[in-house]
Design an enzyme around this catalytic site. Structure first.
Site, short mmCIF file in Angstrom:
data_model
loop_
_atom_site.label_atom_id
_atom_site.label_comp_id
_atom_site.label_asym_id
_atom_site.label_seq_id
_atom_site.Cartn_x
_atom_site.Cartn_y
_atom_site.Cartn_z
N ASN A 21 -3.88 3.91 15.52
CA ASN A 21 -3.97 5.29 15.05
C ASN A 21 -4.47 6.10 16.24
OD1 ASN A 21 -3.33 4.72 12.36
ND2 ASN A 21 -5.46 4.29 11.84
N ALA A 57 -22.49 -1.25 15.12
CA ALA A 57 -23.17 -1.03 13.83
C ALA A 57 -23.92 -2.28 13.35
CB ALA A 57 -22.15 -0.60 12.78
N HIS A 84 10.03 -5.59 16.41
CA HIS A 84 10.18 -4.17 16.73
C HIS A 84 8.85 -3.45 16.54
CE1 HIS A 84 10.95 -4.55 12.38
NE2 HIS A 84 10.42 -3.34 12.28
N HIS A 131 -7.88 2.29 21.73
CA HIS A 131 -8.00 1.02 20.99
C HIS A 131 -6.95 0.94 19.89
CE1 HIS A 131 -9.96 3.76 18.15
NE2 HIS A 131 -9.86 2.84 17.22
N TYR A 147 7.29 17.58 -2.18
CA TYR A 147 8.60 16.97 -2.38
C TYR A 147 8.64 15.56 -1.81
CZ TYR A 147 13.63 16.57 -3.03
OH TYR A 147 14.87 16.15 -3.44
N GLU A 148 8.06 15.40 -0.62
CA GLU A 148 8.07 14.09 0.04
C GLU A 148 7.31 13.04 -0.78
OE1 GLU A 148 7.50 17.00 1.39
OE2 GLU A 148 8.81 17.20 3.14
O1 LIG Z 1 8.09 24.73 1.48
P1 LIG Z 1 6.76 24.93 2.13
O2 LIG Z 1 5.63 25.12 1.15
O3 LIG Z 1 6.78 26.00 3.19
O4 LIG Z 1 6.47 23.56 2.89
C1 LIG Z 1 5.66 22.53 2.44
O5 LIG Z 1 6.26 21.79 1.38
C2 LIG Z 1 7.48 21.10 1.71
C3 LIG Z 1 7.93 20.32 0.50
O6 LIG Z 1 6.99 19.36 0.10
C4 LIG Z 1 7.31 20.20 2.93
O7 LIG Z 1 8.56 19.70 3.32
C5 LIG Z 1 6.68 20.95 4.10
O8 LIG Z 1 6.41 20.04 5.15
C6 LIG Z 1 5.39 21.62 3.62
O9 LIG Z 1 4.78 22.33 4.68
O1 LIG Z 2 -10.27 1.99 10.29
P1 LIG Z 2 -10.47 3.41 10.68
O2 LIG Z 2 -9.84 3.75 12.01
O3 LIG Z 2 -11.90 3.87 10.59
O4 LIG Z 2 -9.69 4.25 9.55
C1 LIG Z 2 -8.40 4.78 9.70
O5 LIG Z 2 -7.39 3.77 9.64
C2 LIG Z 2 -7.30 3.04 8.41
C3 LIG Z 2 -6.13 2.09 8.52
O6 LIG Z 2 -4.91 2.75 8.73
C4 LIG Z 2 -7.16 3.99 7.22
O7 LIG Z 2 -7.26 3.25 6.03
C5 LIG Z 2 -8.23 5.08 7.24
O8 LIG Z 2 -7.97 6.00 6.19
C6 LIG Z 2 -8.21 5.78 8.58
O9 LIG Z 2 -9.19 6.78 8.64
#
Ligand SMILES: O=P(O)(O)O[C@H]1O[C@H](CO)[C@@H](O)[C@H](O)[C@H]1O
Ligand SMILES: O=P(O)(O)O[C@H]1O[C@H](CO)[C@@H](O)[C@H](O)[C@H]1O
EC number: 2.7.7.12
Lengths: 351, 351
Positions: free
Chosen positions: A153, A61, A299, A166, A319-320
């Protein structure tokens, strides 16, 4: 009273490395999935594409032309989240509005000149070159910055926008949040128990066995007791090693080979190029590198999103995000499945 | 020396409510996006589908038939992550292997009998019925459980597997991780400064104005100084209110109207049914409900994933998972964009 069985009865587990809890509700795998499935993977990536900015000889780029590299290749990220010279926001005027300076550099490291390979499809000696490059960049950037975050990633599902193999390296003038938590937890454990948290943890897992995935002369791979992602793993050296550059040549060879095995198992699990984010954590570097960091053990964390198949992932949502991480199979069940998988890659035809 | 400008110069900000840091690198919005785009939304959802288990009159997985409900409808989740009677894992044998009992209930709440509406397309009085149902379920489950987590996952991108407008309620015998962090932070702030953290925060934002999105007689919506998700918002009552059931009738009406405005702006931002996870946090309930929880202020968090368009989301991956949350535009920029959007829904034709 019913006898407790982890695979039948929900419970919470504590992550002593990052001071967090996870809800384990293994019986939830029984529910049918009618939600979003991921688009199938692009399976044919050209080995060389002159328009791909990560390929040898391609123009990036910023107008720079990549060398015709033959092994690994490290260069500055053209769109860095961290730059070396950002001014400071100055002192905060209120305890609820605290901002601080952030300086650093962001690099990209290509693992291989070809776009159509991934780590598990590379040879052990090619992976060894990556391990050496990780150690060097930690040394180089760690001379100036207190934290050097190496992370990969992998896969479009993990926000990766380029199939060329990479990783990235973001070095910062501050200890990032997760590093701070691991620092606090490991320091407290050492002062209370007189030895590094992860040394004792690795030893215990070798005794208990049920969460081990792979072991070698110098390394262990296991699904941690407190894993959040369905097939999350932790990669640990057996010896007390604080940072990547300290690894001996034998440890680096062995690491390359155990990584190849782990990533092959991952690909074999759902017969797909397994997406994940992974990264290395070691003792802080920079001007304080000489302080006592013996409570740290090097680690790597692997965080793969897939739950049921190549196209059905775990969503860490409602929930998470609002309450607590929740997983749908036990770490022991995940380890058992990974252990049972062959160490030969499914694309190499021998199952 | 260069003058610091938040929109040009990366920096880190502190979240005093959850004790976390975020890296703000607004200049990153300049980079082109070549990664995964989300599948376009299913725009035509039938108003009634007898095979959809959330519809009036439909048969659910457990064989029960839904009533012909006309407003909201609350029922037990057929695949609950929390059940009332799970046995305890017993005492831990090692500090690195800590597990504890988790008991609770999971409910689903339909907002409306029709599948083809969402909250911003419902009338203020229909939303008011949802607010009342949230208050009642908090009261009902809060009689027994210390934490009642109401949350809505909206959109396939947020793991929602059913387009029918609904939320979930998970009540637990334990304070989940995020609740514990907010409890710790709010308690410490109160003891240091003599008033609730979020009361002072709301007052400050009203003075500073640059992060406000909407204000009404009884409520504020703002992009918090420490927001992680691109268009994350915080919804706060002006009065000191600890839990949903304490809201007066006037506050509930006003809440219904400000929610409709906020969610309309969200939909208008990228002219799509805006995905998000949202949830309510209030003072703990259960047997300790009578203790002093005056450091708590009721609030709702909205966490929407979209960054650039209806199909390009923010990926919280590598660096974010391994090191620290990172955002690509400032909270002030996000608030400005949301403020400028009309309060009439784009699907209702007046822009
Ligand atoms: O309970 P649902 O709507 O089937 O499931 C969704 O919400 C939950 C609670 O946030 C998550 O644990 C699941 O991964 C998500 O798919
Ligand atoms: O830098 P990249 O690969 O374009 O971007 C990716 O990794 C980054 C670092 O984890 C994140 O912030 C971005 O949201 C993701 O798309």
């Amino acid at each position: 009273a019913t006898t407790f069985r982890a695979s039948e009865h929900q419970h919470i587990r504590y992550n002593p490395l990052q001071d967090e809890w996870v809800l384990v509700s293994a019986h939830r795998m029984k529910r049918p999935w009618q939600g979003q499935v991921e688009p199938p993977l692009l399976t044919t990536v050209p080995r060389h594409d002159p328009h791909n900015p990560l390929c040898p000889g391609a123009t990036r780029a910023n107008g720079e032309v990549n060398p015709d590299y033959e092994g690994t290749f490290l260069f500055d990220n053209d769109f860095p989240a961290l730059q070396p010279d950002a001014p400071s926001p100055g002192p905060s005027d209120h305890p609820l509005f605290q901002a601080e300076a952030a300086r650093g550099v962001c690099k990209v490291m290509c693992f291989h000149p070809w776009s159509d390979v991934t780590l598990p499809l590379m040879s052990v000696s090619e992976i060894r070159a990556v391990v050496d490059a990780w150690a060097s960049v930690t040394e180089e950037l760690g001379a100036q910055y207190p934290w050097v975050q190496i992370f990969e990633n992998k896969g479009a599902m993990m926000g990766c926008s380029n199939p060329h193999p990479h990783c990235q390296v973001w070095a910062s003038s501050f200890l990032p949040d997760v590093a701070q938590r691991e620092e606090r937890c490991q320091r407290a454990y050492q002062s209370q128990h007189g030895e590094p948290l992860l040394m004792e943890y690795g030893r215990q897992e070798l005794l208990r066995k049920e969460r081990l995935v792979l072991t070698s002369e110098h390394w262990l791979v296991l699904v941690p007791f407190w894993a959040v992602w369905p097939f999350q793993t932790l990669l640990l050296p057996r010896r007390h090693v604080r940072r990547l550059p300290e690894l001996t040549s034998a440890e680096r060879d062995d690491l390359s080979s155990i990584m190849k095995k782990l990533l092959t198992k991952y690909d074999n699990l759902f017969e797909t190029s397994f997406p994940y984010s992974m990264g290395w954590h070691g003792a802080p570097t920079g001007s304080e590198a000489g302080a006592n960091w013996d409570h740290w053990q090097l680690h790597a964390h692997y965080y793969p999103p897939l739950l049921r198949s190549a196209t059905v992932r775990k969503f860490m949502v409602g929930y998470e995000m609002l309450a607590q991480a929740q997983r749908d199979l036990t770490p022991e069940q995940a380890a058992e499945r990974l252990r049972a998988l062959p160490e030969v890659h499914y694309r190499l035809g021998q199952k």
